[in-house]
Design an enzyme around this catalytic site. Structure first.
Site, PDB file in Angstrom:
ATOM      1  N   PRO A 130     -59.491  34.247  10.114  1.00 25.22           N
ATOM      2  CA  PRO A 130     -58.799  35.013  11.164  1.00 25.22           C
ATOM      3  C   PRO A 130     -57.836  34.191  12.014  1.00 25.22           C
ATOM      4  CG  PRO A 130     -61.002  34.448  11.882  1.00 25.22           C
ATOM      5  CD  PRO A 130     -60.877  33.940  10.470  1.00 25.22           C
ATOM      6  N   GLU A 131     -57.545  32.968  11.612  1.00 31.15           N
ATOM      7  CA  GLU A 131     -56.694  32.100  12.439  1.00 31.15           C
ATOM      8  C   GLU A 131     -55.354  32.746  12.795  1.00 31.15           C
ATOM      9  OE1 GLU A 131     -59.229  29.112  10.075  1.00 31.15           O
ATOM     10  OE2 GLU A 131     -58.465  31.157   9.860  1.00 31.15           O
TER      11      GLU A 131
END
Length: 256
Positions: A130-131
């Site tokens: 999810p960066e």
């Protein structure tokens, strides 16, 4: 440095590494990285250790990634360089490694998981990178993602930042197997006990050869592996294994 961030114990020839920040969903701290590297050195030097198990505390998360709340900056080390060193060390570790994925595995936790040889996960765990959702990008873990996941599926995962189910992660090649939570310990223990019973030197030479040939051209890889087979055949364990097979008995490996 707080040694509570990562627990280490050896039991029945297995070294257990447990990320121990359950309240932070086992987020990676600088202290945990330093301890991980120290304990890997200890496990490699210990002849009694024949396999490694990596897991997280509790039941909710294996590892949620880097500690964005400051846990990555409380040590004197460079956490980015330290994490990269840790992935190299874990991926190339000479003894077999098993990830016991007891819960969600996200972001930097994906690196820990994929750097292990075998990954066994609970069926209700979620996975993903999810960066991108916070303006970042999963840089270093890309090195292990692209060695495990087909290119297009890997790009979809890192660009969208969506969460994946355990079944999706299994189908992408990120996991070895998926089991119900109540069967996790049994499945992991079974695999670890099998690994402990193998020839330590045979596994070490084999892992070393496979790691080196991963990006080689086909012909060069075959040359390397043929030389590797000669090394394995020259070991006492190989002779013991073949003798035991002919005598229909269980081999007694010494690691020589």
């Amino acid at each position: 440095m707080s040694e509570d961030h990562l627990l280490y114990r050896v039991e029945s020839s297995i070294a257990y590494f447990t990320l121990n920040r359950e309240a932070q969903r086992n987020a990676i701290s600088a202290e945990a990285i330093e301890l991980f590297l120290q304990y890997l050195d200890r496990a490699e030097a210990d002849d009694q250790v024949r396999a490694v198990c990596v897991t997280g505390s509790g039941e909710k998360a294996f590892c949620s990634g880097g500690d964005l709340g400051g846990g990555m900056t409380t040590s004197g080390m460079d956490p980015i360089a330290g994490y990269a060193t840790l992935l190299k060390r874990l991926a190339g570790f000479p003894k077999p490694t098993v990830a016991r994925v007891n819960g969600h595995c996200l972001a930097g936790g994906t690196g820990f998981m994929l750097a292990c040889d075998i990954v066994i996960a609970v069926d209700n765990a979620q996975f993903g990178t999810p960066e991108v959702n916070v303006g970042l990008f999963p840089m270093m873990i890309g090195a292990v993602i692209f060695r495990n996941v087909p290119h297009k599926k890997a790009m979809e995962m890192v660009l969208l930042g969506d969460r994946l189910t355990a079944q999706q992660a299994l189908e992408m090649g990120m996991l070895t197997r998926v089991v119900p939570a109540e069967q996790l310990d049994e499945a992991v223990t079974e695999v670890l006990q099998k690994l402990v019973g193998k020839s330590p030197i045979g596994l070490r030479l084999g892992k070393e050869a496979f790691y080196r040939m991963a990006d080689m051209p086909f012909e060069d890889a075959l040359d390397l592996l043929s030389e590797g087979l000669k090394k394995v055949l020259a070991t006492d364990d190989a002779r013991e294994g073949m003798t035991a097979f002919m005598e229909k008995r269980k081999p007694e490996f010494t690691g020589k």
